[in-house]
Write a protein that holds these residues in place. Structure first.
Motif, mmCIF file in Angstrom:
data_model
loop_
_atom_site.group_PDB
_atom_site.id
_atom_site.type_symbol
_atom_site.label_atom_id
_atom_site.label_comp_id
_atom_site.label_asym_id
_atom_site.label_seq_id
_atom_site.Cartn_x
_atom_site.Cartn_y
_atom_site.Cartn_z
ATOM 1 N N LEU A 128 -4.582 -1.835 -5.093
ATOM 2 C CA LEU A 128 -3.452 -2.323 -4.302
ATOM 3 C C LEU A 128 -3.803 -2.384 -2.819
ATOM 4 C CD1 LEU A 128 -0.503 -0.518 -6.110
ATOM 5 C CD2 LEU A 128 -0.909 -2.986 -6.010
ATOM 6 N N ARG A 129 -4.570 -1.406 -2.348
ATOM 7 C CA ARG A 129 -4.996 -1.439 -0.946
ATOM 8 C C ARG A 129 -5.893 -2.639 -0.671
ATOM 9 N NH1 ARG A 129 -6.633 4.765 0.446
ATOM 10 N NH2 ARG A 129 -8.621 3.692 0.726
ATOM 11 N N GLU A 130 -6.798 -2.946 -1.611
ATOM 12 C CA GLU A 130 -7.679 -4.100 -1.420
ATOM 13 C C GLU A 130 -6.894 -5.414 -1.443
ATOM 14 O OE1 GLU A 130 -11.000 -4.290 -0.660
ATOM 15 O OE2 GLU A 130 -10.626 -2.183 -0.263
ATOM 16 N N VAL A 131 -5.929 -5.506 -2.352
ATOM 17 C CA VAL A 131 -5.072 -6.698 -2.370
ATOM 18 C C VAL A 131 -4.303 -6.799 -1.056
ATOM 19 C CG1 VAL A 131 -3.061 -7.761 -3.463
ATOM 20 C CG2 VAL A 131 -4.879 -6.786 -4.880
ATOM 21 N N GLY A 132 -3.807 -5.655 -0.565
ATOM 22 C CA GLY A 132 -3.110 -5.649 0.715
ATOM 23 C C GLY A 132 -4.005 -6.109 1.848
ATOM 24 N N GLY A 133 -5.270 -5.649 1.859
ATOM 25 C CA GLY A 133 -6.187 -6.073 2.908
ATOM 26 C C GLY A 133 -6.473 -7.565 2.861
#
Length: 478
Positions: free
Chosen positions: A401-406
């Motif tokens: 989810l953090r990578e998608v957010g980035g």
């Protein structure tokens, strides 16, 4: 985990090994950005080829994170951590020796796959090695190192490229990886998840869905949001993720049990993480260009001037971890996110085509303190929101989810920037950057609100106690 394995591990060694491995994986997300002109000069290639040297890593890293965590839970977390580390190290050497742009892109894709297996297991292995009472400080140091890697990628890449050569942004990983492999074998304790068979349909649905969405977000600002491949990726990816959710609610042994999201703690910290990375990645993407393209600093000079922001986690995050141990992670994370939002908002006000460094310094310091307060307690909240045998997949889901957010942050910020400004002059750049930073500030503020929805520590402990009778199927050493 057996007592013999626990004694064999050691909290200090686990902290060093997992922090350095996490630093390597996080650093390579953005380390290439400032080296692109030198890479093009040496290897040639069109603009879209250079963009793929960044996108290839981002895609495989984001797509395979949950799969990597699931493999570790099934076949052994230490074992798969070492596999991921070996793949990452070998791919780094291949990238450094790449004879052409196509081979560099291929090596970057393999590098991202290795990082996807390695990264989520760092937090799981650290949690297993550190006593619960000391996890806050350990998460603080781990979070500080990872936060520094994310924020200092452009500085490290620029400095190595400027003073040595661009190949050294990849060679740097090789001695670190070779040193960590025997240490991981000798010093890390082995552990497993639930022992359930690998969820093949869920893995295919989740990986396909993440690939489509991340591909669309990464390529949208470059190829245009109405491009056929971009639209196909976004719509197909969304459909596959919807299918993944529906499948996981009915599957007997799903890769990511949807019941985890019934927990306010798990849902709240994951929402906060996605929004935090959306606002932060997009802001760093523009501010690093602002420092160099508008204010005229070299990559090294720009990186040094951003140290009050990027270097602050090394000072504050361990303290944040101790505070989280004493008062709970929720207030520390929320305070950090609101400070980060305040810093970005302040920067949007003071940024001009000829802004002095003194005018920017308060915004950089406030943003740095905010980022430092977020990283350590956020890791603690993720791990505390699930049972021990589910911590591997919880870490994988949070990282994904953090990578998608980035990726979403860079796409959103780039679109706002392009609509309001451009690269024609310093003033047009600032005209585009200001509304983008305001957006980033608002998004990080929403992350702070999401963090406030996380239950207090006492409430979470009562929930965990109520769920305790569920047996742990397997945490044995191998």
């Amino acid at each position: 985990m057996s007592q013999q394995t626990a004694r064999r591990g050691g909290a200090a060694w686990a902290l060093v090994i997992t922090s350095v491995a996490g630093f390597m994986a996080a650093l390579d997300n953005l380390v290439v950005t400032t080296a692109l002109p030198s890479i093009r000069e040496d290897l040639g290639g069109a603009l879209h080829d250079l963009e793929w040297t960044v996108s290839a890593y981002t895609l495989t890293f984001a797509v395979l994170l949950m799969f990597g965590a699931a493999l570790g839970d099934r076949f052994g977390r230490r074992r798969l951590f070492m596999v991921g580390l070996a793949v990452f190290t070998g791919a780094s050497a291949a990238a450094a020796m790449a004879p052409g742009i196509d081979s560099l892109i291929a090596a970057r894709a393999v590098q991202g796959a290795g990082a996807a297996v390695m990264m989520p297991l760092t937090l799981t292995l650290l949690t297993a090695a550190v006593p619960e009472a000391k996890r806050g400080m350990a998460y603080g140091i781990w979070g500080a190192v990872n936060g520094l890697a994310v924020a200092s990628g452009p500085l490290v890449g620029g400095t190595l490229t400027e003073h040595i050569s661009w190949q050294w942004i990849f060679w740097l990983n090789v001695p670190l990886g070779l040193a960590l492999l025997p240490l991981a074998r000798l010093r890390l304790a082995e552990s497993h998840g639930t022992g359930s068979p690998l969820d093949v349909p869920g893995t295919l649905l989740a990986s396909g869905g993440l690939f489509g969405i991340v591909y669309g977000l990464v390529r949208g600002p470059v190829d245009g949001w109405t491009g056929s491949l971009v639209l196909t990726g976004l719509f197909a990816g969304t459909a596959l993720l919807v299918g993944f959710v529906l499948y996981s609610t009915r599957a007997k042994n799903p890769m990511l049990p949807m019941r985890l999201f019934r927990s306010r703690a798990f849902s709240g910290i994951n929402a906060a993480s996605l929004l935090m990375f959306l606002g932060m990645f997009g802001s760093i993407f523009l501010l690093s260009q602002y420092m160099q393209g508008v204010l005229g600093y070299s990559p090294t000079e720009a990186g040094l001037r951003m140290l009050p922001w990027t270097g602050m986690p090394m000072l504050v995050a361990p303290i944040a971890g101790i505070l989280a141990d004493r008062i709970g992670g929720r207030p520390v994370v929320a305070a950090g996110l609101f400070l980060q939002a305040l810093g970005l908002g302040y920067m949007s006000v003071v940024a001009t085509a000829d802004a002095s460094y003194t005018a920017q310094l308060p915004a950089l310091i406030v943003s740095g303190i905010g980022m430092a307060l977020y990283f350590a307690p956020a890791a603690h909240l993720v791990m505390a929101s699930v049972r021990p045998q589910e911590q591997g997949i919880a870490s994988g889901a949070n990282n994904a989810l953090r990578e998608v957010g980035g990726a979403l942050g860079i796409a959103v910020m780039a679109s706002i920037f392009a609509a309001q400004g451009g690269y024609e002059s310093g003033q047009t750049f600032v005209d585009g950057m200001r509304p983008a930073l305001v957006t980033g500030s608002a998004v990080v503020g929403l992350a702070g609100i999401a963090a406030l929805l996380i239950p207090t520590r006492r409430h979470t402990e009562r929930q965990a106690a109520a769920a305790e009778p569920a047996p742990v199927l397997e945490t044995a050493s191998r």
